[in-house]
Design a protein around this motif. Structure first.
Motif, PDB file in Angstrom:
ATOM      1  N   THR A 129      35.852  65.068  15.757  1.00 58.33           N
ATOM      2  CA  THR A 129      36.078  66.367  16.386  1.00 58.33           C
ATOM      3  C   THR A 129      36.096  66.170  17.901  1.00 58.33           C
ATOM      4  O   THR A 129      35.421  65.286  18.434  1.00 58.33           O
ATOM      5  N   VAL A 130      36.908  66.986  18.561  1.00 59.31           N
ATOM      6  CA  VAL A 130      36.978  66.902  20.029  1.00 59.31           C
ATOM      7  C   VAL A 130      36.831  68.308  20.609  1.00 59.31           C
ATOM      8  O   VAL A 130      36.950  69.301  19.894  1.00 59.31           O
ATOM      9  N   ASP A 131      36.554  68.355  21.928  1.00 57.60           N
ATOM     10  CA  ASP A 131      36.303  69.655  22.564  1.00 57.60           C
ATOM     11  C   ASP A 131      37.567  70.274  23.145  1.00 57.60           C
ATOM     12  O   ASP A 131      37.697  71.479  23.247  1.00 57.60           O
ATOM     13  N   SER A 132      38.479  69.400  23.549  1.00 59.62           N
ATOM     14  CA  SER A 132      39.644  69.969  24.234  1.00 59.62           C
ATOM     15  C   SER A 132      40.926  69.402  23.638  1.00 59.62           C
ATOM     16  O   SER A 132      40.951  68.268  23.136  1.00 59.62           O
ATOM     17  N   ALA A 133      41.964  70.224  23.706  1.00 58.62           N
ATOM     18  CA  ALA A 133      43.243  69.786  23.143  1.00 58.62           C
ATOM     19  C   ALA A 133      43.970  68.849  24.090  1.00 58.62           C
ATOM     20  O   ALA A 133      44.952  68.231  23.722  1.00 58.62           O
ATOM     21  N   ALA A 134      43.493  68.748  25.331  1.00 57.73           N
ATOM     22  CA  ALA A 134      44.155  67.865  26.294  1.00 57.73           C
ATOM     23  C   ALA A 134      43.744  66.433  25.962  1.00 57.73           C
ATOM     24  O   ALA A 134      42.726  65.936  26.450  1.00 57.73           O
ATOM     25  N   VAL A 135      44.516  65.779  25.114  1.00 60.35           N
ATOM     26  CA  VAL A 135      44.105  64.479  24.577  1.00 60.35           C
ATOM     27  C   VAL A 135      44.518  63.347  25.525  1.00 60.35           C
ATOM     28  O   VAL A 135      45.602  63.362  26.102  1.00 60.35           O
ATOM     29  N   SER A 136      43.604  62.387  25.690  1.00 59.15           N
ATOM     30  CA  SER A 136      43.944  61.230  26.526  1.00 59.15           C
ATOM     31  C   SER A 136      43.605  59.960  25.754  1.00 59.15           C
ATOM     32  O   SER A 136      42.921  60.009  24.724  1.00 59.15           O
ATOM     33  N   LEU A 137      44.072  58.833  26.264  1.00 59.88           N
ATOM     34  CA  LEU A 137      43.841  57.562  25.568  1.00 59.88           C
ATOM     35  C   LEU A 137      42.355  57.309  25.372  1.00 59.88           C
ATOM     36  O   LEU A 137      41.933  56.704  24.385  1.00 59.88           O
ATOM     37  N   ALA A 138      41.542  57.792  26.313  1.00 53.75           N
ATOM     38  CA  ALA A 138      40.102  57.540  26.254  1.00 53.75           C
ATOM     39  C   ALA A 138      39.469  58.226  25.042  1.00 53.75           C
ATOM     40  O   ALA A 138      38.359  57.874  24.621  1.00 53.75           O
ATOM     41  N   ASP A 139      40.163  59.212  24.463  1.00 55.27           N
ATOM     42  CA  ASP A 139      39.588  59.931  23.315  1.00 55.27           C
ATOM     43  C   ASP A 139      39.626  59.113  22.035  1.00 55.27           C
ATOM     44  O   ASP A 139      38.959  59.446  21.058  1.00 55.27           O
ATOM     45  N   GLU A 140      40.424  58.063  22.004  1.00 59.83           N
ATOM     46  CA  GLU A 140      40.564  57.299  20.761  1.00 59.83           C
ATOM     47  C   GLU A 140      39.412  56.317  20.585  1.00 59.83           C
ATOM     48  O   GLU A 140      39.615  55.131  20.393  1.00 59.83           O
TER      49      GLU A 140
END
Ligand code: ATP
Length: 768
Positions: free
Chosen positions: A481-492
């Protein structure tokens, strides 16, 4: 100029109004009208020559001019008959030359048309693919990574768009683009809300409104300055030109000596002797050498196009004949690119695809992730998208998981597109309680980003090895789960492992035979793939690329290796897996350093440098990007490895035919010179009149040589080893056989001449 300046300052609404169009694109009728009004979207170089001009150019040869002058003078002095015959023969020669040149140019033109880029535009609101030349002002064009920009225009929408504009601005780094209006007068490189014809999309997606086409584009303004669009000469033509020049000097010297002997020793009429010497020079100088090469090569490309190999550079045909290493992608080139899911692994269990069950709470998250994190669609209209993804979506369809309902329920808010460098793709979806990030990609890479215990990891790796060993392509899936829809490479990172899905992509039926043909022709086939090593090795073994004594390695092993070490290492390796574009370039260079001539396939944006580095860059016609096609010397209309092997066969045949034609030309010309020399040295009468020489030249020079150059192709050429990289056409054995043949023909002519003389025949200078 004022109009052009305003484009980047205006809003899109203003532009729609100016150009009488809309965001939904033009209607087909309006597009046709505009195509008529603005003309085709193409750059017109100044290189187009009219037929009359080509005809007149045939007379531009220094010797031909002298010959005409000499004929005219001799006519004035009373020998009108031979002047007329000489002029007639020269005119016929020029007509022949014109026909050949026009035909060769037409076949080159049709080649260019075949490899011309296409564009995706909105017509009547629907995305359709049209030839780039039909794009017109007011069209809305869709762009994605790897596309070439076909016209100038203003961006309407863009997602992380980056364009390589070096051809226009000289700026080597890709430029980030945006859509907002830019006030003021800014230079080309800063018009970030515009895209320009002649540039490439290196990243992202976009839509733009076409504001200028053809010669009105920025590229067109430059092209208008670059008048010369002539095809560059191939290395073979260059070396033949050099040879021809040297030979001409020798022949001219011989003719000068003969002229001097006739006048000073034999006291012949100066005008006649001069006419004869010039005619001999025209007949003996092999001016057709380089044009025969053009004709045979360009006709060869026609044959190749019928067999799905579209040649973009004539040089490639010539090079194909001596290719000794073919580096090929796996997916789609050696395999069918028709993936079907075979097995799943989730909840610690391997599940055959027949037992896949969406109602099973353990399997459901994996199967849902497969559907959500894919762009492909499978519906009544067919399958659209990447075959890896269509396999995943088909898996859902076959097991009652409706694509549209699933994607509608967990709608996609953001994405990080698949990138063959990263080997991952992520999407973010709306869940009832928050946001879910789903990531899929190569197992080894995704595992590093998941939270799994060492025991779990060991088991997943063991299953992955097992699946791969069966030649299956394995994808891993994970989420969090993530907090924001603004996804970046760091989220993976810190992902929860969901499972594996393994799919089969069977080899193409013709791959095995094509590989065997390569090997027996002395060509080394090599697989270079982004896929897993074990999967690649299993397929390579099946089709005969990976053989006893050679290995399959990961591209990463090249990283620590010096260029020298790599040069010694490459012969041992038949399969490179998980390669990056830089690895491809190094592998090509290492083989080239060993003296091999390398053909290399590629499809992606990042493959362009390797395609340029290879001697023959081969781009995929179906799945390849425009960037790759632009960098390549040859495009495969069917993406098939067997087509490359067939093209090599054609290349070898074309080369053999060129050799035959040249051998014929040189030996015939040599025989003429030898005969005349002999007669002169022996104090015999002149064996040919000037008219005879020209007539022989007309009949026996280019026409039979072209016939020899177009001999039917045979399979026998594939039983030979490739020609060494640096071996020219004029080798010692070749020149020796030319000399022997020339001498034999001369001997026959001399014998015939003696027989004629002894039977009371008149010498040539008496029959005129
Ligand atoms: P080739 O270079 O022979 O064409 P390939 O098509 O397998 O090989 P890539 O497309 O670069 O090479 O894929 C590399 C890896 O990335 C694959 O092995 C797979 O694990 C992963 N992969 C491929 N397609 C996708 C995708 N659509 N989404 C996520 N991961 C993918």
């Amino acid at each position: 100029m004022k109009q052009e300046k305003q484009i980047w300052q205006k809003t899109s609404a203003e532009l729609f109004q100016d150009l009488d169009c809309g965001a939904e694109g033009l209607s087909a009728r309006k597009a046709a009208e505009r195509l008529e009004r603005y003309g085709p979207n193409e750059l017109r170089g100044g290189g187009q020559r009219s037929v009359l001009r080509i005809f007149l150019e045939q007379f531009a040869d220094f010797l031909v001019v002298i010959l005409i002058a000499a004929a005219v003078v001799s006519a004035v002095l009373g020998d009108a008959e031979s002047a007329v015959v000489i002029l007639a023969v020269i005119t016929m020669n020029a007509v022949l030359g014109t026909v050949q040149t026009v035909k060769a140019a037409a076949s080159l033109d049709s080649l260019k048309r075949m490899s011309a880029p296409t564009a995706k535009v909105l017509r009547d609101g629907q995305a359709v693919q049209v030839p780039g030349r039909e794009v017109t002002v007011g069209d809305v064009v869709l762009l994605e990574a790897g596309d070439s920009v076909c016209a100038d225009g203003r961006l309407l929408e863009c997602a992380s768009l980056k364009c390589a504009e070096s051809a226009l601005t000289g700026e080597s780094l890709p430029v980030e683009k945006e859509t907002a209006a830019i006030p003021g007068d800014v230079p080309l490189g800063d018009r970030k809300n515009m895209v320009f014809s002649g540039s490439f999309v290196s990243y992202g997606r976009a839509r733009f409104l076409v504001t200028a086409v053809g010669m009105d584009t920025e590229m067109g303004k430059i092209a208008a300055l670059l008048k010369n669009t002539e095809e560059k000469k191939t290395p073979l033509q260059v070396s033949l030109d050099q040879f021809g020049r040297r030979l001409s000097a020798i022949i001219l010297a011989i003719c000068a000596v003969l002229f001097a002997v006739s006048v000073l020793v034999r006291h012949e009429n100066v005008m006649n002797a001069f006419l004869f010497a010039v005619a001999l020079a025209v007949a003996a100088i092999p001016e057709a050498l380089s044009s025969i090469v053009t004709i045979v090569l360009s006709f060869g490309t026609g044959q190749m196009a019928k067999e799905n190999a579209i040649i973009r550079k004539l040089q490639a045909v010539e090079g194909l004949g001596s290719v000794s290493v073919i580096c090929s992608d796996k997916t789609g080139t050696l395999t069918q690119n028709r993936m079907t899911v075979q097995k799943l692994y989730t909840g610690g269990r391997v599940i055959p695809v027949e037992e896949a069950d969406f109602s099973d709470p353990i399997q459901e998250p994996l199967l849902r992730a497969a559907l959500l994190c894919s762009d492909a669609t499978v519906n009544g209209h067919g399958e659209v998208g990447d075959p890896t993804e269509t396999a995943l979506v088909r898996l859902g369809k076959d097991h009652g998981f409706d694509e549209e309902r699933t994607r509608g329920r967990w709608s996609r808010l953001a994405e990080l597109p698949f990138d063959s460098d990263r080997k991952l793709m992520s999407t973010v979806h709306e869940l009832s309680g928050g946001l879910l990030l789903v990531t899929k990609g190569a197992v080894d890479i995704l595992l590093d980003r998941t939270v799994v215990s060492p025991a779990e990891r060991a088991e997943i790796e063991e299953v992955n090895e097992r699946f791969s060993g069966e030649g299956l392509r394995v994808l891993a899936f994970a989420c969090r789960t993530v907090d924001s829809a603004a996804v970046s490479l760091a989220d993976e990172t810190g992902l929860t492992f969901l499972g594996l899905i393994a799919m089969m992509d069977p080899p193409r039926a013709e791959s095995k035979a094509a590989v065997a043909a390569c090997i027996s022709a002395g060509i080394r086939p090599i697989m270079i793939t982004g896929d897993h090593r074990v999967t690649a090795a299993a397929i390579a073994r099946e089709i005969g690329i990976l053989t006893e004594g050679t290995e399959a390695v990961d591209g990463a092993v090249l990283d620590g290796m010096s260029d020298e070490a790599l040069r010694d290492f490459v012969p041992k390796v038949s399969v490179y897996a998980r390669v990056s574009p830089e690895h491809k370039i190094r592998i090509v260079r290492a083989w080239q350093d060993r003296g091999s001539l390398v053909a290399m396939t590629g499809d992606g944006v990042n493959d362009a440098p390797a395609l340029k580095q290879a001697d023959i860059g081969v781009a995929m016609g179906v799945t390849g990007t425009e960037v790759a096609k632009d960098a390549a010397g040859m495009v495969l209309a069917d993406d098939n490895f067997a087509t490359i092997v067939q093209a090599v066969k054609n290349g070898r045949n074309v080369y053999a035919n060129i050799k035959r034609a040249i051998q014929f030309l040189l030996s015939g010309n040599m025989a003429g010179i030898l005969t005349v020399l002999y007669a002169s040295l022996m104090g015999l009468p002149v064996p040919f009149a000037a008219v005879h020489l020209l007539f022989i030249n007309l009949l026996t020079d280019s026409l039979p040589a072209i016939a020899l150059g177009l001999e039917p192709h045979t399979d026998a050429v594939m039983a030979e080893k490739p020609r060494p990289r640096d071996e020219g056409i004029l080798t010692r054995p070749f020149l020796t056989s030319v000399a022997v043949e020339g001498a034999v023909i001369a001997l026959a002519a001399i014998l015939a001449f003696h027989m004629g003389l002894s039977h009371g025949g008149a010498a040539a200078d008496k029959v005129r």
